[in-house]
Design a protein around this motif. Structure first.
Motif, PDB file in Angstrom:
ATOM      1  N   THR A  46      42.857  39.502  36.012  1.00 14.60           N
ATOM      2  CA  THR A  46      41.919  39.214  37.297  1.00 14.60           C
ATOM      3  C   THR A  46      41.738  37.712  37.664  1.00 14.60           C
ATOM      4  O   THR A  46      41.422  37.504  38.555  1.00 14.60           O
TER       5      THR A  46
ATOM      6  N   SER B 210      34.308  34.358  33.805  1.00 17.26           N
ATOM      7  CA  SER B 210      35.403  35.518  34.107  1.00 17.26           C
ATOM      8  C   SER B 210      34.201  36.402  33.618  1.00 17.26           C
ATOM      9  O   SER B 210      34.048  36.691  32.744  1.00 17.26           O
TER      10      SER B 210
ATOM     11  N   ALA C  90      34.424  42.857  38.745  1.00 15.06           N
ATOM     12  CA  ALA C  90      35.450  42.446  39.701  1.00 15.06           C
ATOM     13  C   ALA C  90      35.894  42.762  39.814  1.00 15.06           C
ATOM     14  O   ALA C  90      36.268  44.307  39.175  1.00 15.06           O
ATOM     15  N   ARG C  91      37.233  42.887  41.385  1.00 19.32           N
ATOM     16  CA  ARG C  91      38.029  43.558  41.808  1.00 19.32           C
ATOM     17  C   ARG C  91      38.483  43.301  40.993  1.00 19.32           C
ATOM     18  O   ARG C  91      38.672  41.459  42.272  1.00 19.32           O
ATOM     19  N   LYS C  92      40.085  43.475  41.443  1.00 21.59           N
ATOM     20  CA  LYS C  92      41.491  42.891  41.992  1.00 21.59           C
ATOM     21  C   LYS C  92      42.399  42.696  43.129  1.00 21.59           C
ATOM     22  O   LYS C  92      42.973  44.580  42.788  1.00 21.59           O
TER      23      LYS C  92
ATOM     24  N   SER D 254      41.381  38.159  44.141  1.00 18.73           N
ATOM     25  CA  SER D 254      40.444  38.795  43.188  1.00 18.73           C
ATOM     26  C   SER D 254      39.067  38.047  42.982  1.00 18.73           C
ATOM     27  O   SER D 254      38.604  36.788  43.774  1.00 18.73           O
TER      28      SER D 254
ATOM     29  N   GLN E  37      35.187  38.238  41.979  1.00 20.84           N
ATOM     30  CA  GLN E  37      33.720  39.461  41.074  1.00 20.84           C
ATOM     31  C   GLN E  37      32.111  38.767  41.999  1.00 20.84           C
ATOM     32  O   GLN E  37      31.960  37.583  42.780  1.00 20.84           O
TER      33      GLN E  37
END
Length: 277
Positions: free
Chosen positions: A26, A37, A153-155, A161, A163
């Protein structure tokens, strides 16, 4: 023969549809810019991290636009397993030692029972060893600061990406009675891949209303991730001099748009100390 091939293909497709696929990378490093991260080093991996900040760009030619000044942090991070990591570091700013524990609670995945986001929990502590003046000297307990974050977080794709970072900073000691021991902030960060080895990054921490938000500024940072084999090289520009949560969340004083910009970089190198079984 054709019927058997069709059955084999159908079985393969059915098996694939029942397999959970976890999202990886990500972010390319354990830091976005200043902050963490969701990533951890991985089981048995030791990460050596060098973080560096020069002075502000608007300090003028006499200070070579900040290049004559420097603040540095050296850190080590180790993956106890693929979910749990620990780390230590030492910053030249206020001669501060820090440590953290980081745990991957959820991982973004597809397939059966998909998980739309990754969640990593982070707890850090920092202690200043600077000799304060005037005397009397501060007690050891008063020198500690703690921070707690949930990193979500999301990719969205192979290139993008995002967060979010709800944050609590607790300071055992503050200079004035009106200063807050507990400081709350919400951070947002993103990474947009530009080429195979180059990505644009951004990070922003918004201080929730209170005396700290009135007296200090929100931390803003822009940068680039450059992948060079075993290294991740990060170049960035930020209005925060400090490189740990104790500094950049509640103590940022620079105005990014007035030129109070610290140019800096992070360099990380991973060493595999234990085989991944």
């Amino acid at each position: 023969m054709q019927a058997q091939d069709l059955l084999n293909q159908l079985e393969t497709q059915t098996t694939d549809s029942l397999r959970r696929e976890y999202v990886t990378a990500t972010f390319k490093g354990t830091r976005v810019i200043n902050g963490h991260s969701i990533e951890t080093p991985g089981k048995g991996s030791m990460l050596f991290l060098i973080s560096h900040r020069f002075g502000t760009l608007n300090s003028g030619a006499y200070e070579f636009f900040g290049l004559d000044q420097a603040t540095i942090r050296l850190g080590l991070e180790y993956g106890l397993n693929d979910q749990l990591a620990v780390g230590i570091g030492r910053s030249s700013l206020e001669k501060t030692y820090d440590g953290f524990v980081k745990y991957k609670a959820l991982r973004q995945s597809s397939g059966p029972r998909p998980m739309p986001v990754s969640v990593t929990l982070l707890a850090t502590t920092a202690v200043s060893t600077l000799k304060f003046q005037p005397e009397p000297e501060r007690s050891t307990t008063s020198r500690f600061t703690y921070s707690y974050q949930a990193l979500l977080a999301r990719k969205f794709s192979s290139n993008l990406s995002v967060q979010l970072m709800p944050t609590l900073i607790h300071r055992n000691y503050v200079d004035l009675r009106r200063d807050e021991n507990n400081v709350y902030a919400i951070g947002a960060a993103g990474r947009q891949k530009l080429t195979k080895r180059l990505a644009l990054t951004a990070e922003y921490y918004y201080l929730l209303p209170g005396n700290t938000a009135d007296d200090y500024r929100n931390s803003l940072a822009l940068g680039f991730d450059i992948e060079t084999g075993g290294h991740v090289f990060q170049l960035h520009f930020t209005n925060s001099q400090g490189m740990i949560e104790k500094f950049f969340v509640p103590q940022t004083t620079g105005n990014f748009f007035d030129g109070d910009i610290y140019f800096g970089f992070n360099i990380s190198r991973a060493f595999q100390l234990r085989s991944q079984e």
